[in-house]
Design a protein around this motif. Structure first.
Motif, PDB file in Angstrom:
ATOM      1  N   VAL A 187       4.185  -7.076  33.041  1.00 24.37           N
ATOM      2  CA  VAL A 187       3.172  -6.019  33.183  1.00 24.37           C
ATOM      3  C   VAL A 187       3.214  -5.499  34.627  1.00 24.37           C
ATOM      4  O   VAL A 187       3.087  -6.283  35.573  1.00 24.37           O
ATOM      5  CB  VAL A 187       1.775  -6.572  32.850  1.00 24.37           C
ATOM      6  N   GLY A 188       3.411  -4.209  34.765  1.00 18.53           N
ATOM      7  CA  GLY A 188       3.561  -3.642  36.117  1.00 18.53           C
ATOM      8  C   GLY A 188       4.933  -3.962  36.693  1.00 18.53           C
ATOM      9  O   GLY A 188       5.164  -3.823  37.893  1.00 18.53           O
ATOM     10  N   GLY A 189       5.831  -4.388  35.840  1.00 13.47           N
ATOM     11  CA  GLY A 189       7.129  -4.917  36.274  1.00 13.47           C
ATOM     12  C   GLY A 189       8.023  -3.907  36.972  1.00 13.47           C
ATOM     13  O   GLY A 189       8.796  -4.271  37.861  1.00 13.47           O
ATOM     14  N   TYR A 190       7.925  -2.653  36.577  1.00 13.49           N
ATOM     15  CA  TYR A 190       8.834  -1.675  37.193  1.00 13.49           C
ATOM     16  C   TYR A 190       8.501  -1.494  38.664  1.00 13.49           C
ATOM     17  O   TYR A 190       9.375  -1.394  39.504  1.00 13.49           O
ATOM     18  CB  TYR A 190       8.798  -0.358  36.410  1.00 13.49           C
ATOM     19  N   LYS A 191       7.210  -1.485  38.952  1.00 15.90           N
ATOM     20  CA  LYS A 191       6.796  -1.317  40.344  1.00 15.90           C
ATOM     21  C   LYS A 191       7.090  -2.594  41.142  1.00 15.90           C
ATOM     22  O   LYS A 191       7.530  -2.550  42.288  1.00 15.90           O
ATOM     23  CB  LYS A 191       5.302  -0.975  40.399  1.00 15.90           C
ATOM     24  N   GLU A 192       6.863  -3.706  40.513  1.00 12.93           N
ATOM     25  CA  GLU A 192       7.010  -4.973  41.236  1.00 12.93           C
ATOM     26  C   GLU A 192       8.441  -5.488  41.255  1.00 12.93           C
ATOM     27  O   GLU A 192       8.744  -6.469  41.935  1.00 12.93           O
ATOM     28  CB  GLU A 192       6.091  -6.029  40.603  1.00 12.93           C
ATOM     29  N   HIS A 193       9.279  -4.822  40.511  1.00  8.16           N
ATOM     30  CA  HIS A 193      10.655  -5.290  40.360  1.00  8.16           C
ATOM     31  C   HIS A 193      11.333  -5.580  41.699  1.00  8.16           C
ATOM     32  O   HIS A 193      11.865  -6.669  41.929  1.00  8.16           O
ATOM     33  CB  HIS A 193      11.447  -4.232  39.583  1.00  8.16           C
ATOM     34  N   GLU A 194      11.245  -4.594  42.581  1.00 11.03           N
ATOM     35  CA  GLU A 194      11.924  -4.742  43.877  1.00 11.03           C
ATOM     36  C   GLU A 194      11.350  -5.908  44.691  1.00 11.03           C
ATOM     37  O   GLU A 194      12.060  -6.580  45.422  1.00 11.03           O
ATOM     38  CB  GLU A 194      11.791  -3.464  44.726  1.00 11.03           C
ATOM     39  N   GLU A 195      10.061  -6.135  44.497  1.00 15.04           N
ATOM     40  CA  GLU A 195       9.419  -7.186  45.297  1.00 15.04           C
ATOM     41  C   GLU A 195       9.614  -8.580  44.700  1.00 15.04           C
ATOM     42  O   GLU A 195       9.196  -9.579  45.287  1.00 15.04           O
ATOM     43  CB  GLU A 195       7.918  -6.888  45.420  1.00 15.04           C
ATOM     44  N   GLY A 196      10.240  -8.649  43.511  1.00 14.76           N
ATOM     45  CA  GLY A 196      10.511  -9.950  42.892  1.00 14.76           C
ATOM     46  C   GLY A 196       9.258 -10.695  42.479  1.00 14.76           C
ATOM     47  O   GLY A 196       9.251 -11.921  42.365  1.00 14.76           O
ATOM     48  N   LYS A 197       8.190  -9.923  42.207  1.00 15.51           N
ATOM     49  CA  LYS A 197       6.928 -10.588  41.878  1.00 15.51           C
ATOM     50  C   LYS A 197       6.638 -10.669  40.377  1.00 15.51           C
ATOM     51  O   LYS A 197       5.749 -11.378  39.958  1.00 15.51           O
ATOM     52  CB  LYS A 197       5.760  -9.821  42.545  1.00 15.51           C
ATOM     53  N   ALA A 198       7.387  -9.900  39.603  1.00 12.97           N
ATOM     54  CA  ALA A 198       7.017  -9.758  38.195  1.00 12.97           C
ATOM     55  C   ALA A 198       7.186 -11.052  37.405  1.00 12.97           C
ATOM     56  O   ALA A 198       8.133 -11.803  37.606  1.00 12.97           O
ATOM     57  CB  ALA A 198       7.873  -8.665  37.556  1.00 12.97           C
ATOM     58  N   ILE A 199       6.223 -11.298  36.494  1.00 24.27           N
ATOM     59  CA  ILE A 199       6.351 -12.443  35.580  1.00 24.27           C
ATOM     60  C   ILE A 199       6.814 -11.878  34.243  1.00 24.27           C
ATOM     61  O   ILE A 199       6.119 -11.085  33.614  1.00 24.27           O
ATOM     62  CB  ILE A 199       5.002 -13.156  35.395  1.00 24.27           C
ATOM     63  N   ASN A 200       7.993 -12.251  33.822  1.00 22.77           N
ATOM     64  CA  ASN A 200       8.528 -11.715  32.585  1.00 22.77           C
ATOM     65  C   ASN A 200       8.091 -12.533  31.377  1.00 22.77           C
ATOM     66  O   ASN A 200       7.828 -13.728  31.481  1.00 22.77           O
ATOM     67  CB  ASN A 200      10.057 -11.675  32.636  1.00 22.77           C
TER      68      ASN A 200
END
Ligand code: SF4
Ligand code: SF4
Length: 458
Positions: free
Chosen positions: A332-345
């Motif tokens: 959730v919100g993964g596209y924005k957080e992708h670069e920051e490596g924060k996304a939980i898949n």
């Protein structure tokens, strides 16, 4: 209930000793595109001989080509909420996993959509966990509205498929009114005892309610539904036959079967151990079941996500896959957080390439990547769509639309390399269009697109 376990198990038991000759008979029948019986499919599932396997793969590839040509539809998932009241054993979003849950606000959704639009996407699959309080139908409807209303220069989402939990006729009616494309719901497993084991003490644990979701969706007016199984939970042969029974049920009752079938394979997720699942599907079996499904339901789209590696997806495109996701984030919100490596898949991904890279590979392999969304916008849904597919006419629109949407992508999001190889492929393919009026229209539209017009389709 239309998934008769005993019937499927008997078919599989009887097919066990199938001889090479019996399998050959079914292959010969498949080649003539005569349609296969449940018994035929059970026999085909026994295939082991290398030569016969090769033959089956080639029949599956030919069937796909003869119906849809060489276009491959490209899409991306959009996760809007990971709140979930369920405890699906195999999923990273299950309730008992502790992490900070979130659902996107309207603004955050628009932010994600803008990123997706910048990647060139036109077709999304909206995904959410099940939570009647934190993520009710009104939230989903508002999310759909936010997506459709978000534009980014030439970027616009033209079709939203929706993958949310099984719900009521009334909710499905609302989704229809919100102009969704396909309603997608995976049965996960058709094997009832396994289903119940996989969904302990949770809303989703009601096998019958889940299984009859498409009946309610159809009653609510949604005529494109997309099924699927999470391969790895139960015996894959059982699942393939059950998918066919479900498809037959929908055809008999509503005149139209699955619009698409997805092929997710179980992958590692937070809070689960792959070792504890006894039915893991190896690559050879996976290829087999995709090809058999393509042969058994020639007109149904087959979807493959980035759960699978680039190599596996490339191979399966040859045996029947007709839609793939690209550049996906499953958080959730993964596209924005992708670069920051924060996304939980929700689960691990295997293909991390950008859409641009995916498109280049498709073109190198002589497929036409397609961002087409024409059918649903032209009212070609449900049995209208199936009639067109079954008459062989769908190619007359699929190919040209693929060419026009690829050109649009090249102009708006491509680099020099894509321009060169993409335009060359379009010209090559356009020259093969038999109907002169359509060929001329496609070539004229290429010029119109270059001059700035957008969204041209048949
Ligand atoms: Fe929730 Fe869906 Fe995951 Fe089950 S599979 S835990 S319903 S998000
Ligand atoms: Fe899909 Fe219809 Fe477009 Fe073909 S023409 S790619 S079937 S939407």
């Amino acid at each position: 209930m239309f998934i008769n376990h005993e019937y499927i198990e008997n078919l599989l038991e009887e097919a066990k000793g199938a001889s090479k000759e019996e399998i050959q008979k079914v292959l010969n029948k498949a080649e003539k595109k005569k349609g296969l019986s449940h018994k035929d499919i059970a026999i085909l599932l026994q295939i082991e001989d290398e030569e016969q396997l090769k033959e089956m793969y080639s029949i599956a590839g030919d069937i796909k080509k003869s119906i849809y040509g060489n276009r491959i539809v490209v899409f991306a998932p959009l996760y809007v909420s990971d709140y979930c009241v369920n405890n699906c054993v195999y999923c990273g979003y299950k309730k008992c996993n502790q992490f900070a849950r979130k659902k996107l606000t309207r603004e955050e959704i628009q932010q994600e959509v803008k990123i997706l639009e910048k990647m060139g996407h036109k077709r999304l699959a909206l995904e959410a966990g099940e939570d009647p309080v934190n993520c009710d139908i009104d939230y989903i409807l508002d999310a759909i509205d936010a997506v459709y209303k978000t534009e980014n220069e030439n970027g616009v989402i033209r079709r939203i498929n929706v993958n949310i939990a099984a719900t009521t006729v009334e909710d499905y009616r609302k989704l229809k009114e919100a102009k969704i494309g396909t309603y997608i719901l995976f049965q996960e497993t058709y094997h009832k005892p396994t289903y119940e084991k996989m969904h302990p003490k949770c809303v989703k644990g009601d096998y019958e309610y889940h299984l009859t979701a498409f009946d309610r969706a159809m009653e609510g007016g949604i005529d494109d539904v997309g099924g699927g199984v999470l391969f790895g939970l139960s015996d894959p042969k059982f699942e393939v036959l059950a998918l066919m029974l479900h498809n037959d049920h929908l055809e008999e009752k509503y005149g139209v079967g699955f619009h698409t079938i997805s092929f997710p394979r179980l992958r590692k997720a937070e809070g689960m151990d792959l070792e504890t699942f006894p039915h893991s599907v190896d690559d050879d079996m996976f290829k087999k079941i995709v090809a058999i499904t393509r042969i058994a339901v020639p007109f149904t789209g087959i979807i493959m996500s980035t759960r699978e590696s680039a190599e596996m997806r490339r191979e399966l495109l040859k045996y029947g896959v007709s839609q793939i996701s690209a550049g996906s984030c499953t958080g959730v919100g993964g596209y924005k957080e992708h670069e920051e490596g924060k996304a939980i898949n929700q689960f691990d991904l295997a293909d991390h390439r950008s859409p641009l890279e995916v498109l280049k590979q498709l073109i190198d392999d002589k497929y036409i990547p397609s961002y087409c969304t024409a059918c649903y916008r032209k009212g070609r849904t449900g049995d209208r769509f199936m009639r067109l597919a079954k008459s062989g006419q769908i190619q007359n629109v699929c190919g040209p639309n693929a060419m026009m949407t690829l050109m649009e992508f090249i102009l708006d999001y491509g680099d020099e390399e894509l321009y060169k190889k993409g335009e060359a492929l379009i010209r090559e393919e356009a020259a093969k269009i038999e109907r002169e009026d359509i060929r001329k229209l496609v070539l004229d539209n290429m010029e119109k697109l270059k001059k700035g017009e957008r969204d041209l389709y048949l």
